[in-house]
Design a protein around this motif. Structure first.
Motif, PDB file in Angstrom:
ATOM      1  N   SER A 138      99.690 -91.286  19.209  1.00 22.40           N
ATOM      2  CA  SER A 138     100.300 -92.431  19.712  1.00 22.40           C
ATOM      3  C   SER A 138     100.973 -91.526  20.394  1.00 22.40           C
ATOM      4  CB  SER A 138     101.232 -94.186  19.729  1.00 22.40           C
ATOM      5  OG  SER A 138     102.359 -93.503  19.785  1.00 22.40           O
ATOM      6  N   LEU A 139     100.859 -91.929  21.492  1.00 22.43           N
ATOM      7  CA  LEU A 139     101.183 -91.236  23.403  1.00 22.43           C
ATOM      8  C   LEU A 139     103.255 -91.534  22.933  1.00 22.43           C
ATOM      9  CD1 LEU A 139     100.480 -90.569  25.747  1.00 22.43           C
ATOM     10  CD2 LEU A 139     101.108 -92.949  27.116  1.00 22.43           C
ATOM     11  N   LEU A 144      99.881 -91.773  35.321  1.00 15.60           N
ATOM     12  CA  LEU A 144     101.117 -90.038  35.477  1.00 15.60           C
ATOM     13  C   LEU A 144     102.009 -90.793  34.426  1.00 15.60           C
ATOM     14  CD1 LEU A 144     100.989 -89.157  38.117  1.00 15.60           C
ATOM     15  CD2 LEU A 144      99.319 -87.986  36.818  1.00 15.60           C
ATOM     16  N   LEU A 145     102.275 -91.137  33.442  1.00 13.83           N
ATOM     17  CA  LEU A 145     103.469 -92.226  33.094  1.00 13.83           C
ATOM     18  C   LEU A 145     104.414 -91.799  33.059  1.00 13.83           C
ATOM     19  CD1 LEU A 145     101.449 -93.948  30.199  1.00 13.83           C
ATOM     20  CD2 LEU A 145     101.575 -94.524  32.233  1.00 13.83           C
ATOM     21  N   VAL A 173      96.927 -79.481  25.574  1.00 18.00           N
ATOM     22  CA  VAL A 173      96.021 -79.309  26.908  1.00 18.00           C
ATOM     23  C   VAL A 173      96.125 -79.993  28.386  1.00 18.00           C
ATOM     24  CG1 VAL A 173      94.328 -81.521  27.490  1.00 18.00           C
ATOM     25  CG2 VAL A 173      94.358 -79.851  25.268  1.00 18.00           C
ATOM     26  N   ARG A 174      97.207 -80.819  28.538  1.00 11.55           N
ATOM     27  CA  ARG A 174      98.080 -80.787  30.214  1.00 11.55           C
ATOM     28  C   ARG A 174      98.501 -79.603  30.556  1.00 11.55           C
ATOM     29  NH1 ARG A 174      97.714 -85.284  33.346  1.00 11.55           N
ATOM     30  NH2 ARG A 174      99.297 -84.179  34.104  1.00 11.55           N
ATOM     31  N   CYS A 175      99.075 -78.907  29.977  1.00  9.38           N
ATOM     32  CA  CYS A 175      99.847 -77.625  31.126  1.00  9.38           C
ATOM     33  C   CYS A 175      98.115 -76.068  31.859  1.00  9.38           C
ATOM     34  CB  CYS A 175     100.095 -76.268  30.532  1.00  9.38           C
ATOM     35  SG  CYS A 175     101.846 -77.347  30.476  1.00  9.38           S
ATOM     36  N   PRO A 179      97.669 -90.244  28.590  1.00 14.39           N
ATOM     37  CA  PRO A 179      96.773 -90.517  28.597  1.00 14.39           C
ATOM     38  C   PRO A 179      95.626 -89.719  28.193  1.00 14.39           C
ATOM     39  CG  PRO A 179      97.743 -92.207  29.322  1.00 14.39           C
ATOM     40  CD  PRO A 179      98.917 -90.658  30.170  1.00 14.39           C
ATOM     41  N   THR A 180      95.533 -89.072  29.734  1.00 15.93           N
ATOM     42  CA  THR A 180      94.396 -88.235  29.559  1.00 15.93           C
ATOM     43  C   THR A 180      94.233 -87.040  28.244  1.00 15.93           C
ATOM     44  OG1 THR A 180      95.279 -87.329  31.367  1.00 15.93           O
ATOM     45  CG2 THR A 180      93.335 -88.835  32.278  1.00 15.93           C
ATOM     46  N   SER A 181      95.307 -86.442  28.417  1.00 13.51           N
ATOM     47  CA  SER A 181      95.979 -85.282  27.925  1.00 13.51           C
ATOM     48  C   SER A 181      95.030 -85.958  26.293  1.00 13.51           C
ATOM     49  CB  SER A 181      97.242 -84.351  27.819  1.00 13.51           C
ATOM     50  OG  SER A 181      97.537 -84.815  28.861  1.00 13.51           O
TER      51      SER A 181
END
Ligand SMILES: [Zn+2]
Ligand SMILES: [Zn+2]
Length: 340
Positions: free
Chosen positions: A84-85, A101-102, A152-154, A289-291
């Motif tokens: 989970s996130l 963009l949580l 992944v995000r970075c 969530p996208t990451s």
């Protein structure tokens, strides 16, 4: 059930203790923890260097199995393997929440710092933050989805590595190795840089697919790298001032500088040189969530193999040894195992 709780300030404020399980609400899942990775953030919370709301169960990098579902849960069933996130609670109506963009929501509350986390036998999470683990991915590997999603995000969402780019990863710790794997999965040719003390880690980076490793210990070694390579992307993964300085100097003009490491304090850097080289700068604050979708996709399709990064599996009852392994930099990821 047993959980590792941060009660109050100081390392003595961290205790493995009996905690009451809360009743499950309609849209929640009860997840039996398989494994939970110890992250730098956990150490920062233990040392009161990262915001938290006590008392709170620590741990946010985990995998587990759903053992109970709330009455209105739609997409999950008992037996599902999940991750989970981290941003478990957000306002749901601000300009950032609107865009998914949580992490940027002012009212964000995260598991392991504000909401009870994963260093426990069970965790309760809202259905909306859970992701199913693909069949191809083991539960141990899935416990590394969170740090992989940070990379992944970075590197893929906020930064950009193009096929054929020469990528410098500075700092061969767990974050650096994940950066190496993600950059490589995107077609980057990766050079990993470290210090003299990093010989073993640099050898390991080669095994994971780095085309070259370099020890940077002063002017001469910097000069050598600059003469031999034209670095398109530099990823700072050590959270160290010298490492950032090396990245700025070693990048080619108009190159991409990506900050993954956290420094934990104010640092100095040569901003005029960043300007004169017209460097692009980007970063990423944990995960969105996208990451997670991309990270799970990379794992499912075997584009990234995090298995070799799992160095230590320690029972939750032996958590102090687990923390010490991380502090002593023994191997890469240490997993706490709360259930036998
Ligand atoms: Zn983490
Ligand atoms: Zn919001």
């Amino acid at each position: 059930m047993k959980g590792l709780v941060k009660f109050e300030k100081g390392f003595s404020g961290v205790k493995l203790t009996e905690i009451k399980s809360k009743a499950l609400s309609e849209k929640e899942l009860l997840v039996k923890i398989h494994a939970a990775g110890i992250c730098g953030t956990d150490l920062h919370i233990m040392a009161d260097e990262y915001p938290y709301t006590p008392p709170v169960v620590l741990g946010h990098e985990y995998s587990g199995i759903v053992v109970e579902v709330g009455s209105e849960v739609l997409d999950f069933a008992i037996g599902d393997r999940v991750v989970s996130l981290t941003a478990a609670s957000t306002c749901g109506k601000c300009v950032y929440c609107d865009q998914g963009l949580l992490m940027l929501c002012k009212e964000k509350q995260s598991i392991g710092s504000q909401i009870d986390g994963a260093f426990a036998e069970y965790i309760t999470i809202p259905e909306k933050i859970a992701f199913k683990i693909p069949d191809e991915v083991s539960l141990d590997e899935a416990a590394l989805t969170e740090p992989l999603a940070c990379a992944v995000r970075c590197i893929m969402e906020r930064g950009n590595v193009q096929g054929g780019d020469l990528v410098l990863v500075s700092g061969p710790g767990t974050i650096g190795m994940l950066a190496l794997l993600v950059a490589k999965a995107n077609g980057g040719r990766v050079i990993v840089a470290g210090t003299k003390a990093d010989h073993e880690r640099l050898a390991f980076a080669k095994k994971l697919g780095a085309i070259e490793t370099v020890v940077i210990d002063g002017e001469e070694s910097m000069q050598r790298v600059m003469e031999n390579y034209s670095i398109d992307v530099a990823i700072e993964c050590a959270g160290h001032e010298n490492s950032l300085d090396n990245c700025i100097h070693l990048l080619k003009k108009q190159g991409n500088l990506i900050q993954m490491g956290l420094f934990g304090k104010d640092i100095k850097f040569n901003s005029d040189l960043v300007l004169m080289k017209e460097l692009h700068y980007s970063n990423g604050f944990a995960t969105e969530p996208t990451s997670w979708r991309i990270a799970l996709n990379l794992l499912e399709n075997k584009l990234v193999d995090v298995g070799p990064l799992i160095s230590n599996r320690v029972e939750l009852s032996d958590w102090e040894r687990g923390i010490q392994l991380v502090k002593d930099k023994v191997g890469y990821k240490t997993l706490l195992i709360p259930n036998k």
